[in-house]
Design an enzyme around this catalytic site. Structure first.
Site, PDB file in Angstrom:
ATOM      1  N   GLU A  77       2.794   6.949  -2.474  1.00 49.21           N
ATOM      2  CA  GLU A  77       2.548   8.159  -3.264  1.00 49.21           C
ATOM      3  C   GLU A  77       3.006   9.427  -2.532  1.00 49.21           C
ATOM      4  O   GLU A  77       3.385  10.407  -3.168  1.00 49.21           O
ATOM      5  CB  GLU A  77       1.051   8.318  -3.574  1.00 49.21           C
TER       6      GLU A  77
ATOM      7  N   ASP B 244      -8.828   3.959  -3.036  1.00 50.96           N
ATOM      8  CA  ASP B 244     -10.000   4.171  -2.175  1.00 50.96           C
ATOM      9  C   ASP B 244     -11.156   4.797  -2.946  1.00 50.96           C
ATOM     10  O   ASP B 244     -11.078   5.931  -3.413  1.00 50.96           O
ATOM     11  CB  ASP B 244      -9.620   5.085  -1.006  1.00 50.96           C
TER      12      ASP B 244
ATOM     13  N   ASP C 289       0.834  -1.199   0.000  1.00 51.35           N
ATOM     14  CA  ASP C 289       0.000   0.000   0.000  1.00 51.35           C
ATOM     15  C   ASP C 289       0.877   1.262   0.000  1.00 51.35           C
ATOM     16  O   ASP C 289       2.075   1.208   0.291  1.00 51.35           O
ATOM     17  CB  ASP C 289      -0.907  -0.015   1.228  1.00 51.35           C
TER      18      ASP C 289
END
Length: 778
Positions: A449, A513, A446
């Site tokens: 970024e 998400d 995950d």
């Protein structure tokens, strides 16, 4: 970046230096080296001022021509996109010729660049037409006052301004210098790609920043930004820059794509292809092909979700419930709270919930036949028990004063591992190795970024601006390669959120998400289509949406979409995604689609081989398969799963009609073979909640595994059902049969439509392949 005030004027304070005429040209084996003046040269005195652009027009491989524009010639940067990482370029290639020293031609395969000396222009042509051009004053250096560039990602992100992470921010220079190139957009030309973009699929009219950000699926930000776009005019454009690239896709000058970087070098490649898939072949040859994924990864993934209970009783109940309802889980994923709160990442199971994790994982793997995936990220909280190890070892990204870069978003005092440091990579992988020893099979990588770029230093001296996007590739490569070392070349899989150019080599990627709405489901599809026309072979998403609790209707529609995506994961935020929570009918629907995906595995695994060998994605925008049908060029609510299956998920509430498009030919329903449709035509129909429109392309042959097989990884050579759809008389179609391990094939099945009146088929198979049934759908 927008430099103009309308078409004729410049914004206040902007000073341009346009490339106007070639003053020197030298040919070499792969092209030309040009010196381009930015002022008219009438006599020697005109050479005494103004920048000169050094332009290299060259061909690295057949059908590809690059243009490298340099303003200041200095040392080459250390952080670059790796080109030809797999097999190297296919040589050829280029044939430079000149016409009386005034015009220059470079031919590479079927792509030609014609360069005019004065006025300076470059025109790119195929054998049949002009593709695009960089016309007069389409290349330039712009000096821009820094005060109006503050909206740029490179100068305004929270990592630059946050007083905790960056207590002593550096002031910007008064002038920021950009390199800019423009390419013409022809009437009717449409542009797609630039990574996983969630807005309109056709990018015309959009401003796009190639700069990874954690913005969800409902904004103009993206987790996976890629400086590559493909057009419906037989070419793609790859901007060879790892940092921030800003594109104005007909959004500043409506008939041009503007490409700008705040750097001294800008390079782009025009990639020609007779078909869109050929363009992707050439692009992925340059930047890397997607890896082969293990066959078990195509099964159903079930997550604990994010904020829910992870107790062994809950997990066992869910896995048993899925098994009883014929929705077998192949991968069980433990999300963030397998670790203690505030300690992410500690790489240690929370002892309160998992007192004996090795025994616990072994038991559920044995009882339910699942693989285990764990959530990880490259961030380390200062409350993690391993934080001091990282500080002492120098494993974190540092501020310029030598202290670890930290901030309080997501975790207290969070630091980020410096993936450019070999010692860091070993330290991090040692933590993961210990988890693999406990029984873990895969990792969800995950984040990646929110990588700082202001006032920070990387171990290897990399430019932080160029590392911001690149970080995601190095991070996922590190974990992917560890899994390859532990389990074998074709057994590695990560579930990654961030990516950049080249990241397609380390699959799989999911869409981030999203909300639990029909609108968010459509966003997820647009993101997936945009990603897969950008060189990525696989795409996934959170079935049911991540945020919120989906109504049963949205959940069931998303289940159908998810199980006809390359990879299928049930995951949410504060609520579970097991089907019976949404009603037992939802479980029955899921069982139907899980079984269908299992049966399709000989077909899907063949698509994985094509992704690895040719760069063809599994999930394909309609125009990739039907470029001659102009209607398909605008479609973003349906797709082809490989060349044979048209999938049209439903985005409307019950009681409303769904709408989708069928291209030319006689198409057959996959689930109801008695139903056929003659295209081209639009279909408007009420789709029952337990159904999904899936249509088989005429002339296709599908090999299906046994009904009720219960898993995606099985022997694809045994118990096959052969289905032939609308084959013409005398036609033979040959279909490969994969072994299910790497690119190896077990043999093939050849199906011939007999010319006799009975219209039957003849099936010939390679020795060792067992066909249990066969039929022709006319």
């Amino acid at each position: 970046m927008k430099f103009n005030d309308g078409f004729w004027l410049l914004k206040s304070g902007v000073k341009p230096f346009y490339g106007l005429q070639i003053v020197q040209a030298k040919s070499n084996a792969t092209g030309y080296d040009l010196q381009v003046a930015t002022r008219p040269i009438r006599h020697r005195g005109d050479t005494l001022g103004g920048p000169v652009l050094s332009v290299r027009v060259h061909s690295p491989t057949a059908g590809v021509i690059g243009v490298k524009i340099q303003h200041v010639l200095g040392e080459e940067p250390t952080t670059n996109i790796q080109l030809f990482p797999d097999d190297g370029p296919i040589p050829d290639v280029a044939f430079p010729t000149s016409d009386a020293g005034k015009n220059y031609v470079l031919k590479s395969g079927d792509l030609t660049a014609e360069i005019a000396e004065n006025p300076y222009t470059i025109t790119f042509k195929s054998p049949t037409r002009t593709l695009t051009e960089s016309g007069y004053r389409h290349q330039a250096v712009y000096n821009v006052p820094s005060e109006w560039t503050t909206q740029s990602a490179s100068h305004s992100s929270c990592t630059a301004q946050d007083p905790v992470s960056n207590p002593n921010p550096e002031s910007l220079p008064p002038i920021i210098r950009y390199l800019n190139a423009e390419l013409n957009i022809s009437p009717g030309e449409l542009i797609y790609g630039l990574g996983e973009q969630f807005g309109a699929f056709v990018k015309n009219g959009q401003s796009v920043k190639v700069w990874n950000q954690d913005g969800g699926t409902s904004s103009d930000q993206a987790y996976k930004c890629v400086p590559f776009y493909i057009t419906n005019r037989n070419y793609g454009v790859f901007i060879n820059h790892p940092g921030e690239v800003e594109l104005e896709v007909g959004s500043e000058k409506v008939s041009r794509v503007g490409i700008s970087v705040a750097d001294t070098t800008l390079e782009y490649f025009i990639i020609y292809g007779a078909t869109p898939l050929e363009i992707l072949e050439r692009y992925t040859r340059m930047t890397g092909r997607p890896a082969i994924l293990p066959s078990w990864s195509y099964g159903l993934w079930l997550s604990t979700s994010f904020l829910t209970s992870y107790s062994s009783e809950t997990v066992s109940t869910f896995l048993q419930g899925m098994k009883q309802r014929d929705c077998p889980v192949r991968v069980f994923h433990l999300d963030c709270f397998w670790m203690k709160q505030y300690e992410w990442c500690s790489f240690t199971f929370d002892p309160d919930n998992f007192p004996d994790p090795k025994t616990y994982l072994a038991e559920i793997k044995e009882k339910y036949g699942v693989k285990i995936c764990l959530w990880i990220n490259p961030y380390i909280s200062q409350l993690s028990p391993i934080f001091k190890e990282g500080v002492k070892g120098g494993y974190f990204i540092k501020r310029k004063d030598g202290t670890p870069w930290q901030w309080d978003l997501w975790q207290p005092g969070l630091a980020i591992i410096d993936v450019t440091n070999p010692a860091t990579r070993k330290w991090y992988c040692d933590k993961l190795n210990a988890l693999i020893d406990l029984g873990v099979d895969a990792f969800k990588t995950d984040f990646g970024e929110r990588i700082p770029h202001a006032s920070v230093v990387f171990h290897d001296g990399s430019d932080p601006m160029r590392m911001h996007n690149t970080y995601s590739v190095v991070y996922n490569e590190m974990v992917f390669n560890l899994l390859k070392e532990r389990f074998g070349k074709d057994e590695a899989v990560v579930f990654a959120r961030s990516a950049a150019t080249g990241g397609q080599r380390f699959p799989v990627h999911w869409g981030g998400d999203c909300e639990s709405t029909f609108e968010a489901m459509a966003e997820a599809m647009r993101g997936a289509l945009s990603l897969t026309v950008s060189g990525f072979g696989y795409a996934s998403h959170d079935i049911g949406g991540f945020e919120g609790h989906p109504p049963p209707e949205i959940y069931q529609r998303w289940v159908a979409f998810g199980l006809f995506s390359s990879h299928s994961r049930l995951h949410g935020s504060s609520s579970y995604r097991v089907p019976w929570i949404y009603g037992e009918d939802a479980a029955k629907t899921m069982a139907k689609f899980v079984n269908a995906k299992h049966r399709l595995m000989p077909y899907l695994y063949n698509l994985s081989i094509q992704a690895n060998t040719n760069g063809h994605p599994l999930m394909r925008a309609m125009f990739l398969e039907f470029p001659e049908d102009r209607t398909t060029h605008y479609l973003d609510r349906q797709y082809m799963l490989g060349p044979s299956l048209l999938v049209a998920p439903v985005f409307v509430p019950q009681g409303e009609e769904a709408e989708y498009y069928i291209p030319a030919g006689k198409w057959t329903s996959f689930f109801h073979s008695e139903r056929t449709i003659e295209g081209p035509r639009w279909v408007r129909e009420h789709v029952p909640i337990e159904e999904l429109p899936v249509w088989v392309r005429p002339g296709s042959v599908l090999l299906l595994g046994p009904d009720g097989i219960g898993r995606p990884d099985y022997d694809y050579t045994q118990g096959l059902e052969v289905r032939a759809y609308a084959l013409e008389m005398g036609t033979t179609v040959k279909v490969d049969v994969p072994l299910g391990r790497g690119v190896a094939l077990a043999g093939s099945v050849a199906v011939r439509r007999l010319e006799a009146d009975d219209g039957g088929i003849d099936v010939n198979v390679t020795s060792g392949i067992q066909v249990m049934s066969k039929f022709l759908v006319q």
